[in-house]
Design a protein around this motif. Structure first.
Motif, PDB file in Angstrom:
ATOM      1  N   UNK A 197      43.212  40.156  48.038  1.00  0.00           N
ATOM      2  CA  UNK A 197      43.332  39.367  46.809  1.00  0.00           C
ATOM      3  C   UNK A 197      42.043  39.425  45.991  1.00  0.00           C
ATOM      4  N   UNK A 198      40.916  39.617  46.657  1.00  0.00           N
ATOM      5  CA  UNK A 198      39.664  39.843  45.931  1.00  0.00           C
ATOM      6  C   UNK A 198      39.749  41.138  45.141  1.00  0.00           C
ATOM      7  N   UNK A 199      40.300  42.174  45.754  1.00  0.00           N
ATOM      8  CA  UNK A 199      40.501  43.439  45.046  1.00  0.00           C
ATOM      9  C   UNK A 199      41.394  43.255  43.830  1.00  0.00           C
ATOM     10  N   UNK A 200      42.415  42.410  43.978  1.00  0.00           N
ATOM     11  CA  UNK A 200      43.337  42.173  42.868  1.00  0.00           C
ATOM     12  C   UNK A 200      42.610  41.544  41.681  1.00  0.00           C
ATOM     13  N   UNK A 201      41.735  40.599  41.960  1.00  0.00           N
ATOM     14  CA  UNK A 201      40.974  39.958  40.883  1.00  0.00           C
ATOM     15  C   UNK A 201      40.033  40.964  40.229  1.00  0.00           C
ATOM     16  N   UNK A 202      39.454  41.849  41.062  1.00  0.00           N
ATOM     17  CA  UNK A 202      38.488  42.821  40.557  1.00  0.00           C
ATOM     18  C   UNK A 202      39.111  43.756  39.521  1.00  0.00           C
ATOM     19  N   UNK A 203      40.355  44.161  39.726  1.00  0.00           N
ATOM     20  CA  UNK A 203      40.979  45.136  38.823  1.00  0.00           C
ATOM     21  C   UNK A 203      41.731  44.469  37.676  1.00  0.00           C
ATOM     22  N   UNK A 204      41.716  43.147  37.612  1.00  0.00           N
ATOM     23  CA  UNK A 204      42.454  42.461  36.541  1.00  0.00           C
ATOM     24  C   UNK A 204      41.923  42.896  35.181  1.00  0.00           C
ATOM     25  N   UNK A 205      42.850  43.001  34.227  1.00  0.00           N
ATOM     26  CA  UNK A 205      42.467  43.433  32.890  1.00  0.00           C
ATOM     27  C   UNK A 205      43.688  43.596  32.024  1.00  0.00           C
ATOM     28  N   UNK A 206      43.652  44.599  31.157  1.00  0.00           N
ATOM     29  CA  UNK A 206      44.755  44.792  30.213  1.00  0.00           C
ATOM     30  C   UNK A 206      46.046  45.152  30.938  1.00  0.00           C
ATOM     31  N   UNK A 207      45.961  45.976  31.993  1.00  0.00           N
ATOM     32  CA  UNK A 207      47.172  46.407  32.693  1.00  0.00           C
ATOM     33  C   UNK A 207      47.608  45.407  33.766  1.00  0.00           C
ATOM     34  N   UNK A 208      46.669  44.629  34.279  1.00  0.00           N
ATOM     35  CA  UNK A 208      46.988  43.607  35.279  1.00  0.00           C
ATOM     36  C   UNK A 208      46.514  42.272  34.716  1.00  0.00           C
ATOM     37  N   UNK A 209      47.437  41.556  34.136  1.00  0.00           N
ATOM     38  CA  UNK A 209      47.080  40.325  33.432  1.00  0.00           C
ATOM     39  C   UNK A 209      46.938  39.160  34.406  1.00  0.00           C
ATOM     40  N   UNK A 210      46.316  38.105  33.916  1.00  0.00           N
ATOM     41  CA  UNK A 210      46.188  36.874  34.706  1.00  0.00           C
ATOM     42  C   UNK A 210      47.568  36.339  35.066  1.00  0.00           C
ATOM     43  N   UNK A 211      48.512  36.428  34.134  1.00  0.00           N
ATOM     44  CA  UNK A 211      49.860  35.934  34.410  1.00  0.00           C
ATOM     45  C   UNK A 211      50.516  36.707  35.554  1.00  0.00           C
ATOM     46  N   UNK A 212      50.279  38.026  35.593  1.00  0.00           N
ATOM     47  CA  UNK A 212      50.864  38.833  36.660  1.00  0.00           C
ATOM     48  C   UNK A 212      50.227  38.489  38.008  1.00  0.00           C
ATOM     49  N   UNK A 213      48.918  38.266  38.029  1.00  0.00           N
ATOM     50  CA  UNK A 213      48.251  37.857  39.270  1.00  0.00           C
ATOM     51  C   UNK A 213      48.767  36.499  39.736  1.00  0.00           C
ATOM     52  N   UNK A 214      48.974  35.590  38.796  1.00  0.00           N
ATOM     53  CA  UNK A 214      49.508  34.278  39.160  1.00  0.00           C
ATOM     54  C   UNK A 214      50.920  34.394  39.705  1.00  0.00           C
ATOM     55  N   UNK A 215      51.727  35.277  39.090  1.00  0.00           N
ATOM     56  CA  UNK A 215      53.088  35.484  39.592  1.00  0.00           C
ATOM     57  C   UNK A 215      53.066  36.070  40.996  1.00  0.00           C
ATOM     58  N   UNK A 216      52.181  37.036  41.236  1.00  0.00           N
ATOM     59  CA  UNK A 216      52.075  37.641  42.560  1.00  0.00           C
ATOM     60  C   UNK A 216      51.640  36.596  43.586  1.00  0.00           C
ATOM     61  N   UNK A 217      50.651  35.802  43.258  1.00  0.00           N
ATOM     62  CA  UNK A 217      50.168  34.787  44.184  1.00  0.00           C
ATOM     63  C   UNK A 217      51.245  33.754  44.493  1.00  0.00           C
ATOM     64  N   UNK A 218      51.948  33.319  43.462  1.00  0.00           N
ATOM     65  CA  UNK A 218      53.009  32.328  43.663  1.00  0.00           C
ATOM     66  C   UNK A 218      54.143  32.888  44.513  1.00  0.00           C
TER      67      UNK A 218
END
Length: 520
Positions: A378-399
């Motif tokens: 999940x740390x890796x997921x935060x590291x690559x967040x950006x235009x292609x991986x949005x905060x909303x998508x990370x939140x959806x994955x986590x949920x």
């Protein structure tokens, strides 16, 4: 003159496996009503079926419907199952004996080993109640190349291999009448291992990228100072080039980089010799198996993006560690004797998985990994967040994943292909069997697709979703007797949102393209 009734003979033909490699002898098989007679050279008998070379080709006859006459006829009352196994010394001398001992103990047999020479030995299984010999498992434990050569020469029933069968071997198998060795039930992953780079404990270098590792063994990097170590030449060590492990190293380390092995590599016939040479030389580097790391330090696989991959039993099982090395059993489409079939069935059992683990290899028992034990994922997921991986998508994955646990059963694909790799094809069968016995009844399994970071984020998520759907279909197709109304099988995908490795190499991209299974 041979008289044949076509329909009757066709009805008697069945697939047969379990060659007995004694001297072939003539037999005459006659139907019980005396109307059909067939003669030829007996090639094998598994306790039920005769395999006979005739003027019409190789035929297989159900023994219950015929009488046998001639010098080659077996003793039906005191039949002893015989099985020839050839190939990897690591499997033949370490893993298979441990499994045979456990199988014998479970079935009330005694298992006695009879050594013939350094690489040839036989396990004799005797029923302790009747004192009758029930089976002989005969081994030629040398290397993978020899195993496939014996199979093609019809001198082995099973090949023990530390690598996948190569295209030229598959072609020769077809030409030898063995059929398509890539087909279902022609190979099995027995246990898991991995290819690991190792150095002496006194060497200060603790990590290396897969590309740099390939360049070292290609002779392009010759001094430790390039890798952050001392100003000293690098001494390279590998297993003997006829071993399946050495060939797996070439396939997994050098071939993806488009490089050839340097001629200055020192080869070792035995893993212990390689370990000793590397352990005592601070300027040496070797590549060996996870099970043979001994007193050496295993280097972490690194990348330019900062991600790191350490080898571990769990990382091998999930294939999160990219240089996995499954241990295979290969067999032609012939029927094995019953005792041999029972042994192969035993190798999939929970008891056998414990034996595999105790022998130092990685078992295939599925494990549920809680989300809090996901390491740096999940740390890796935060590291690559950006235009292609949005905060909303990370939140959806986590949920989505937070209430669930990840199964160690993962699915990855061959390089440049949509075909599942060997370990993943085995995982399909394993998960299908679990569904058939109701292991996940009343639970939800979620097939989750992930991708590498090449290309647009939306397109990557769609590709990952299609892969997850393909894996789900493959599992459902394999789970023939499962009651799928008792389990929920869903799919989802998060594309490049949770990378395992850097996308700057073929190894990293392949590690990132995967389908995971999460369970609740």
């Amino acid at each position: 003159m041979i008289t044949l009734v076509r329909a009757a003979v066709c009805a008697a033909l069945f697939l047969f496996q379990g060659v007995q490699f004694a001297a072939a002898q003539d037999v005459a098989l006659t139907s019980r009503d005396g109307k059909i007679e067939l003669s030829g050279t007996l090639l094998g008998f598994d306790g039920t079926f005769y395999r006979v070379e005739t003027e019409y080709g190789e035929l297989t006859i159900d023994g219950s419907g015929v009488d046998c006459a001639g010098p080659g006829c077996p003793n039906l009352e005191n039949f002893v199952a015989e099985l020839w196994l050839s190939g990897s010394a690591t499997m033949g001398k370490i893993l298979m004996p441990a499994l045979i001992d456990a199988f014998a103990a479970r079935n009330g047999y005694s298992a006695t080993r009879q050594d013939e020479d350094e690489n040839s030995f036989t396990f004799v299984l005797v029923d302790q109640k009747t004192n009758k010999t029930v089976a002989r498992f005969m081994f030629r434990a040398s290397n993978t190349d020899e195993g496939f050569a014996d199979l093609l020469a019809d001198e082995a029933d099973i090949v023990m291999s530390l690598r996948e069968m190569r295209p030229d071997e598959r072609q020769r198998a077809r030409e030898a009448g063995l059929g398509d060795m890539t087909g279902p039930n022609r190979s099995r992953v027995l246990a898991l291992d991995a290819v690991v780079p190792v150095v002496s404990a006194s060497n200060p270098v603790r990590g290396i990228s897969p590309l740099m590792l390939a360049r070292v063994f290609a002779g392009q990097i010759t001094n430790w100072n390039v890798l952050g170590g001392p100003d000293a030449p690098i001494d390279m060590h590998l297993p003997d080039d006829s071993s399946g492990l050495a060939q797996a190293i070439t396939d997994q380390v050098l071939r993806p980089a488009g490089l050839d092995l340097a001629e200055t590599v020192t080869r070792h016939a035995f893993p212990a010799d390689l370990a000793e040479a590397v352990a005592k030389d601070p300027f040496a580097i070797g590549i060996t198996s996870y099970a043979e790391q001994r007193d050496m330090s295993v280097l972490t696989l690194t990348g330019t993006c900062g991600f790191a991959l350490d080898v571990s039993r769990r990382a091998i099982k999930t294939e999160d560690y990219p240089l996995t090395a499954p241990m295979f059993l290969y067999f032609p489409a012939r029927r094995l004797p019953q005792t041999a079939r029972e042994f192969l069935s035993f190798t999939r059992s929970p008891t056998a998985q414990i034996v595999i683990r105790r022998a130092g290899f990685v078992d295939q028992t599925p494990e549920e990994i809680p989300i809090e034990d996901q390491g740096n994922r999940f740390t890796n997921a935060i590291t690559v967040a950006g235009a292609d991986v949005t905060l909303e998508e990370l939140q959806r994955m986590t949920a989505t994943l937070k209430p669930m646990a990840r199964l160690s059963t993962s699915f990855r694909f061959e390089a440049g292909s949509i075909r599942l790799d060997a370990q993943s094809r085995s995982n399909v069968q394993q998960l299908a069997r679990a569904l058939e016995i109701g292991q996940y009844d009343a639970r939800r399994l979620l097939f989750v697709g992930f991708s590498d970071g090449d290309g647009a984020g939306r397109a990557n998520r769609e590709i990952a979703l299609r892969r997850a759907e393909a894996v789900r279909r493959a599992v459902i197709k394999a789970a023939v007797t499962a009651n799928l109304d008792r389990v929920t099988l869903d799919v989802d995908a998060f594309g490049e949102a949770m990378p395992m490795a850097c996308d700057d190499s073929a190894w990293g991209r392949q590690a990132n393209r995967r389908v995971e299974v999460w369970v609740r």
